[in-house]
Design a protein around this motif. Structure first.
Motif, PDB file in Angstrom:
ATOM      1  N   LEU B  21      -4.935  10.518  -2.583  1.00  0.00           N
ATOM      2  CA  LEU B  21      -4.032   9.419  -2.204  1.00  0.00           C
ATOM      3  C   LEU B  21      -3.628   9.511  -0.738  1.00  0.00           C
ATOM      4  O   LEU B  21      -3.593   8.503  -0.023  1.00  0.00           O
ATOM      5  CB  LEU B  21      -2.767   9.449  -3.068  1.00  0.00           C
ATOM      6  CG  LEU B  21      -2.844   8.702  -4.390  1.00  0.00           C
ATOM      7  CD1 LEU B  21      -1.559   8.905  -5.183  1.00  0.00           C
ATOM      8  CD2 LEU B  21      -3.090   7.207  -4.147  1.00  0.00           C
ATOM      9  N   LEU B  87       2.869   3.068  -4.783  1.00  0.00           N
ATOM     10  CA  LEU B  87       1.799   3.511  -3.881  1.00  0.00           C
ATOM     11  C   LEU B  87       1.885   2.833  -2.515  1.00  0.00           C
ATOM     12  O   LEU B  87       1.114   3.171  -1.614  1.00  0.00           O
ATOM     13  CB  LEU B  87       0.420   3.257  -4.512  1.00  0.00           C
ATOM     14  CG  LEU B  87       0.104   4.151  -5.727  1.00  0.00           C
ATOM     15  CD1 LEU B  87      -1.262   3.792  -6.316  1.00  0.00           C
ATOM     16  CD2 LEU B  87       0.123   5.629  -5.322  1.00  0.00           C
ATOM     17  N   ALA B  99       3.944   8.012  -3.509  1.00  0.00           N
ATOM     18  CA  ALA B  99       2.669   8.526  -4.017  1.00  0.00           C
ATOM     19  C   ALA B  99       2.876   9.770  -4.888  1.00  0.00           C
ATOM     20  O   ALA B  99       2.200   9.956  -5.906  1.00  0.00           O
ATOM     21  CB  ALA B  99       1.730   8.850  -2.859  1.00  0.00           C
ATOM     22  N   ASP B 127       2.798   2.064 -11.338  1.00  0.00           N
ATOM     23  CA  ASP B 127       2.878   1.951  -9.872  1.00  0.00           C
ATOM     24  C   ASP B 127       3.430   0.559  -9.569  1.00  0.00           C
ATOM     25  O   ASP B 127       2.745  -0.443  -9.761  1.00  0.00           O
ATOM     26  CB  ASP B 127       1.460   2.125  -9.288  1.00  0.00           C
ATOM     27  CG  ASP B 127       1.299   1.430  -7.933  1.00  0.00           C
ATOM     28  OD1 ASP B 127       2.242   1.470  -7.127  1.00  0.00           O
ATOM     29  OD2 ASP B 127       0.207   0.860  -7.699  1.00  0.00           O
TER      30      ASP B 127
END
Lengths: 418, 418
Positions: B21, B87, B99, B127
């Protein structure tokens, strides 16, 4: 010659000229929008050339764009007494600032010519380029006295692109600006009629002001460096808020001037907080600082005191501090002989006057370096200027033009007896 | 089921996910730049779908773009316990904010699935869309709980064009945002793991924080109206300097909060002085005011005190004053049962913890309106966040993920005994 003190300008012609100028670049709210070397400004200059030629004055335009109308003396190669101001305006400005002084200078020359009065020196009505500083500031007069620096042209306050575009529109060049310098021996003196731009004359109901000095102006960009951080999670007692340091300095600087420098002014006209968000503590504050004084020594003391104060405020708020010097114009005392000539003329005209410094900058501060320079103020209603609401009563304008006429004659006959 | 307290996440898998990520939209200085619905953010979401599918979780994307990975209970139609975060990042933000919580939620589901542990309710890693507010702020969670208003979409804080462009990039629609509401009966609860974004845990060397409430946040645009005027010719004692009024309020507001509202915060992050020139006295000052409190009553008292103070400062400097209300999120207490579950899990894991409010806004404040919501904090080095320098030690991240796992299990078995 014995009777020149009875000479008066022609109010109708003067008013027609003033109103014609006010219509060039006029705005709906009664002001004018003639930034330096804009199309509207160039149109006003075209009118200047026509108007001067119409009354049989000699037209000259120098390589800095300064426009002159000359009433030559009989003898060749005499010095010139300049009477002038400027035809440019701030963006969306008023109709009096600058244009009044140019119209009055032209009127003075026409009046003397009509009277058949022979002078021992030449008279020159002059319209200086870019007095207001949309481009550089006092550009034409700096060029004329030879004080223009390449740096001012490389990084002009209005931006380099604007300057180059303006020069091109006016068919001028950068090189030409530096060729416009005139021999100081050719300059007998300079007198400018201008609105006060402040409330003093209007408030004391005094018809005219005799300027003693033009204030010095200095400016700095002050930068306070703190630490940008989260506005919700950073404890209040652990912040390094650059905005608070700048705010505290703003207040302290005004207090300092009011309490310890009563003849000076200070302004903090622009503050940028960075990064500039509702939820981020300002990590940097850029503050515009400008201050003015009519006295050299006081000017220096004020500068030192303000910078020390800023450093102290930064320390208090846990900030780093940086002062970027931008520019400084020294205070310019007006010539004593010119003040005497103006005072004597006011006395003849039975106009009460007040001696006063000019808090605004003017082309006279450049001319004062090379020849006797003086300024005449007339009242500004409510002290408003740089605004369409700028206003002076017509009788005050006539008084000012007659005082310009008589001051020019008094100075001439005092210093250049035929 | 007896032995679920021994279950732990797999640090290697968790770390691999976190680092994958961190590489999406990464910046050279070690941060990430993933504003909501930007290409980088959409790439992170594509990874989310792949990652969830890889471990056999059910992938779902709702009409507000919220991304879910579900570990279904055996029984059909059970409520869902949501574990999540976001995110998206602020522009040029850090790799942990958001994240970390999403990676931990996915890791928790994979860990439980690997262990073959059958739960009485479904677990959902989620998310949320646009937590950070580059577009609207807490957009996805507001849509999910049915608290989104048309006004927020018509005048989003990031600008209407940015919102429409982002929706189009993500193949979402304005109408869809209002169709994402879920039945509150389908929501068993919400737990989010997040970095503290403040210095308290790091300073007290406490491994985890249990959030008691998310602060209320209100913001106003304060406008001080003075009179723009010439900075050289207007006497110092006759100025109506809007900048000084704003500066004085900035200092007074900070003093007020420190002295009288020690649990609250205030920020003045943006100040525009108009017209904004070195040589013009500011005629108008527009100041961004934001303040926060975790307590309803105190929040209201603070609001009244700040507005009264601004009015008083305006009066003192001879200014007119106007307060434009922008928005208000009420303080959101976290569910007591969720705080108990987290505390009990921290005890099992032998992690010292501290109860603390969250000074930052989070999606949990929306979820708290419809189901039991709780938050877990881990230490932020030096309290830095919304910056590439944001950092949390990896052991703290593992502790946080294990606490998220054990809290979810503790809450589930406490309230949904099979």
């Amino acid at each position: 010659m014995a009777d020149f003190t009875a000479l008066r300008i022609k109010p109708q012609r003067f008013k027609a000229d003033f109103e014609t100028l006010a219509a060039i670049g006029s705005t709906e709210d009664g002001g004018v929008d003639r930034p330096s070397l804009s199309e509207a400004h160039l149109a006003a200059r075209a009118w200047f050339r026509q108007r001067a030629a119409r009354d049989g004055l000699t037209v000259a335009v120098d390589s800095a764009g300064n426009h002159s109308a000359v009433l030559p003396a009989v003898a060749l190669d005499t010095p010139h007494l300049l009477l002038g101001s400027h035809l440019d305006s701030v963006p969306h400005g008023g109709r009096f600032d600058g244009a009044l002084g140019v119209a009055a200078a032209l009127e003075v020359l026409s009046t003397i010519k009509d009277a058949g009065l022979q002078l021992p020196i030449s008279l020159e009505a002059i319209d200086f380029t870019d007095e207001e500083g949309t481009l550089v500031g006092l550009l034409g007069s700096a060029a004329l006295v030879g004080r223009l620096t390449p740096g001012e042209i490389q990084s002009p306050r209005g931006g380099r692109q604007s300057l180059l575009a303006g020069l091109q529109r006016a068919a001028l060049s950068e090189e030409g600006l530096f060729l416009a310098r005139r021999d100081p021996a050719s300059l007998a003196g300079y007198i400018e009629l201008h609105i006060e731009q402040g409330p003093r004359l209007a408030r004391s109901q005094t018809p005219v002001g005799v300027v003693t000095a033009i204030v010095g102006i200095a400016s700095y960009r002050l930068i306070f460096h703190g630490r940008a951080n989260h506005a919700g999670t950073t404890p209040m007692n652990e912040r390094h808020d650059a905005g608070l340091g700048a705010a505290s300095f703003m207040l302290a600087a005004h207090r300092l001037v009011v309490e310890s420098f009563p003849d000076c002014t200070v302004n903090t006209g622009l503050l940028q907080l960075e990064p500039g968000a509702y939820n981020i503590i300002p990590g940097q504050a850029n503050l515009a600082l400008e201050f003015r004084s009519a006295d050299d020594k006081e000017f220096e003391q004020l500068e030192n005191a303000l910078l020390a104060l800023a450093r102290q405020q930064a320390d208090q708020f846990g900030l780093e501090f940086e002062a970027n010097f931008l520019n400084r114009h020294a205070p310019a005392p007006m010539s004593v002989s010119m003040q005497q000539a103006i005072g004597q003329a006011a006395h003849c005209l039975e106009l009460g006057y007040q001696a006063m410094p000019s808090g605004a900058g003017h082309d006279g501060q450049n001319l004062a370096h090379v020849c006797p320079a003086g300024m005449i103020f007339i009242p500004s209603q409510d002290g408003i200027s740089h605004s369409p609401r700028e206003f002076s009563a017509w009788q005050d304008c006539i008084n000012g033009a007659n005082l310009l006429l008589q001051s020019a004659l008094a100075f001439t006959f005092e210093h250049y007896r035929p």
